[in-house]
Design an enzyme around this catalytic site. Structure first.
Site, PDB file in Angstrom:
ATOM      1  N   HIS A 267       0.798  -1.238   0.000  1.00 43.61           N
ATOM      2  CA  HIS A 267       0.000   0.000   0.000  1.00 43.61           C
ATOM      3  C   HIS A 267       0.828   1.283   0.000  1.00 43.61           C
ATOM      4  CE1 HIS A 267       0.881  -0.014   4.300  1.00 43.61           C
ATOM      5  NE2 HIS A 267       0.543   1.267   4.303  1.00 43.61           N
TER       6      HIS A 267
HETATM    7  C1  UD1 Z   1      -1.935   5.697   5.924  1.00 41.93           C
HETATM    8  C2  UD1 Z   1      -0.603   6.133   6.530  1.00 41.93           C
HETATM    9  C3  UD1 Z   1       0.390   4.985   6.472  1.00 41.93           C
HETATM   10  C4  UD1 Z   1      -0.192   3.725   7.094  1.00 41.93           C
HETATM   11  C5  UD1 Z   1      -1.514   3.419   6.434  1.00 41.93           C
HETATM   12  C6  UD1 Z   1      -2.176   2.203   7.022  1.00 41.93           C
HETATM   13  C7  UD1 Z   1      -0.166   8.542   6.169  1.00 41.93           C
HETATM   14  C8  UD1 Z   1       0.673   9.517   5.447  1.00 41.93           C
HETATM   15  N1  UD1 Z   1      -0.017   7.251   5.798  1.00 41.93           N
HETATM   16  O1  UD1 Z   1      -1.692   5.439   4.548  1.00 41.93           O
HETATM   17  O2  UD1 Z   1       1.545   5.349   7.201  1.00 41.93           O
HETATM   18  O3  UD1 Z   1       0.712   2.661   6.900  1.00 41.93           O
HETATM   19  O4  UD1 Z   1      -2.391   4.550   6.593  1.00 41.93           O
HETATM   20  O5  UD1 Z   1      -3.191   1.752   6.180  1.00 41.93           O
HETATM   21  O6  UD1 Z   1      -0.902   8.910   7.056  1.00 41.93           O
HETATM   22  N2  UD1 Z   1      -8.964   5.003   1.350  1.00 41.93           N
HETATM   23  C9  UD1 Z   1     -10.253   4.514   1.250  1.00 41.93           C
HETATM   24  N3  UD1 Z   1     -10.908   4.225   2.411  1.00 41.93           N
HETATM   25  C10 UD1 Z   1     -10.352   4.395   3.640  1.00 41.93           C
HETATM   26  C11 UD1 Z   1      -9.054   4.920   3.706  1.00 41.93           C
HETATM   27  C12 UD1 Z   1      -8.366   5.203   2.568  1.00 41.93           C
HETATM   28  O7  UD1 Z   1     -10.793   4.326   0.185  1.00 41.93           O
HETATM   29  O8  UD1 Z   1     -11.017   4.095   4.647  1.00 41.93           O
HETATM   30  C13 UD1 Z   1      -8.208   5.256   0.102  1.00 41.93           C
HETATM   31  C14 UD1 Z   1      -8.406   6.608  -0.488  1.00 41.93           C
HETATM   32  O9  UD1 Z   1      -8.400   6.477  -1.882  1.00 41.93           O
HETATM   33  C15 UD1 Z   1      -7.161   7.366  -0.074  1.00 41.93           C
HETATM   34  C16 UD1 Z   1      -6.116   6.269  -0.048  1.00 41.93           C
HETATM   35  O10 UD1 Z   1      -6.826   5.093   0.344  1.00 41.93           O
HETATM   36  O11 UD1 Z   1      -6.848   8.393  -0.917  1.00 41.93           O
HETATM   37  C17 UD1 Z   1      -4.988   6.515   0.921  1.00 41.93           C
HETATM   38  O12 UD1 Z   1      -5.489   6.690   2.241  1.00 41.93           O
HETATM   39  P1  UD1 Z   1      -4.693   7.609   3.292  1.00 41.93           P
HETATM   40  O13 UD1 Z   1      -5.330   7.526   4.623  1.00 41.93           O
HETATM   41  O14 UD1 Z   1      -4.470   8.943   2.734  1.00 41.93           O
HETATM   42  O15 UD1 Z   1      -3.275   6.912   3.383  1.00 41.93           O
HETATM   43  P2  UD1 Z   1      -2.910   5.362   3.519  1.00 41.93           P
HETATM   44  O16 UD1 Z   1      -2.321   4.926   2.225  1.00 41.93           O
HETATM   45  O17 UD1 Z   1      -4.006   4.533   4.080  1.00 41.93           O
END
Ligand code: UD1
Length: 360
Positions: free
Chosen positions: A203
């Site tokens: 991820h």
């Molecule tokens: C975040 C953390 C990372 C951690 C990870 C655990 C930061 C910078 N990164 O990354 O350190 O390892 O969480 O999972 O804070 N999305 C959904 N549904 C959700 C959450 C996310 O669809 O419930 C999708 C969205 O398209 C979003 C993307 O995932 O843009 C990334 O989510 P985000 O919370 O920004 O960062 P993570 O990659 O989850």
């Protein structure tokens, strides 16, 4: 004592559960969920399975660019802290929720306690590295999982309020592995025999944002000769769509894609896996705690002890490298205790109590 705990992303729910439990035996805890993770499978199910109390405040930061997401959280958290007036703010790990909580608290002169402090990848291209450096420099109490973390803080001139407490994820694994082995039926549901399959999670932006890297990783995973269970983070799912790689996934007989798994299913699945291939931080450590060899598709890791102990290996996002490393996997004879004894939560509680006494 009134403690405001800030969580927002999946690994933080796992880390907060044991500490929240012990804190609430004696103190008032206010739980603030930033809404960084909001899907049921990425958030609600963890609260249910881990017995984490429902949040007192739920922000809806959601997904956005880093600046926008962090700004939304910062504004919301500040308002709550002004209203709730906690004695201390507790943050976990290195996500945008962590840094938003730390910034909000520090501007209001509320002391910050950082759990999982002192980790470094020394790669400032990672948003997590920026988040943890900023948070460590703002914190009054810095709870380190390892000696290495302590040394890294010292090298940055941070020595006050630093404590070696072990890793809070050990508490989580110890409390939940038995429950997972009894309650989860994931192996039966997926029709998997123990040690016959590999679990993979990808991820990190450095992998998901590169079509070449993702293609290589899928190619590598599909050529291991064993079934690969690949629970898909929503970011990865949307990148695979964007890079038009989903069709390729379907053609690879060995890769079995599923939705993100609840904690107990993931624990049991990993416990019986032959190996784990990941770019996650937490999973590298969980692999070690469960005695499962790990291959990490990253240039560097914060969990260097797992590498030194021979249980983890860093790999580039190249299919042949993944294939070769998997073929050469072995289980080292020894698994020294690297991350503490599983009493990290109670140690942290006592240190917070002692610190608050000095503040009166
Ligand atoms: C975040 C953390 C990372 C951690 C990870 C655990 C930061 C910078 N990164 O990354 O350190 O390892 O969480 O999972 O804070 N999305 C959904 N549904 C959700 C959450 C996310 O669809 O419930 C999708 C969205 O398209 C979003 C993307 O995932 O843009 C990334 O989510 P985000 O919370 O920004 O960062 P993570 O990659 O989850």
């Amino acid at each position: 004592m009134k403690i405001a705990t800030i969580v927002g992303a999946r690994p933080q729910f796992i880390k907060a559960a044991p500490l929240s439990k012990t804190l609430r035996e004696k103190h008032r805890e206010i739980l603030i969920h930033t809404g960084q993770h909001y899907d049921r499978g990425m958030s609600d199910v963890f609260f249910q399975q881990l017995g984490l109390p429902l949040p007192d405040f739920q922000l809806a930061a959601g997904s956005a660019t880093h600046g926008r997401q962090t700004a939304r959280m910062l504004e919301g958290i500040e308002e709550i802290l002004l209203q709730a007036k906690p004695d201390i703010v507790l943050v976990y790990g290195d996500t945008n929720s962590t840094v938003a909580g730390s910034l909000a608290a520090s501007k209001l002169h509320i002391p910050i306690a950082h759990v999982e402090s002192g980790l470094r990848s020394y790669n400032r291209a990672m948003p997590e590295e920026i988040n943890r450096v900023v948070t460590d420099h703002l914190s009054s109490l810095l709870f380190c999982p390892t000696d290495q973390a302590l040394r890294q803080l010292k090298a940055e001139g941070i020595e006050q309020g630093v404590h070696l407490v072990g890793d809070i994820m050990v508490d989580g694994v110890q409390a939940n592995l038995g429950i997972a082995l009894k309650q989860s039926s994931i192996l039966e549901t997926m029709q998997l025999a123990p040690r016959s399959y590999c679990v993979a999670t990808i991820h990190r932006a450095e992998n998901t944002d590169s079509p070449h890297a993702m293609e290589q990783i899928l190619k590598g995973l599909s050529s291991l000769g064993d079934t690969v269970i690949l629970p898909l983070h929503p970011r990865t799912a949307s990148c695979l769509e964007k890079w038009k790689l989903t069709a390729q996934l379907g053609r690879k007989g060995f890769i079995r894609v599923c939705d993100p798994l609840p904690y107990l299913d993931m624990l049991r699945l990993c416990h019986h896996a032959k190996a784990i291939i990941t770019d996650s931080g937490g999973l590298q450590k969980e692999a070690y705690l469960l005695g499962v060899p790990c291959l990490t598709i990253r240039k560097e890791t914060e969990w260097v002890e797992t590498i030194d102990a021979g249980w983890n290996r860093l790999l580039p996002a190249e299919s042949l490298a993944i294939q070769d490393a998997y073929a050469a996997l072995s289980r080292p004879a020894a698994a020294p205790s690297l991350y503490g004894d599983g009493n990290t939560a109670s140690r942290i509680r006592k240190l917070i109590e002692a610190y608050m006494l000095t503040m009166q």
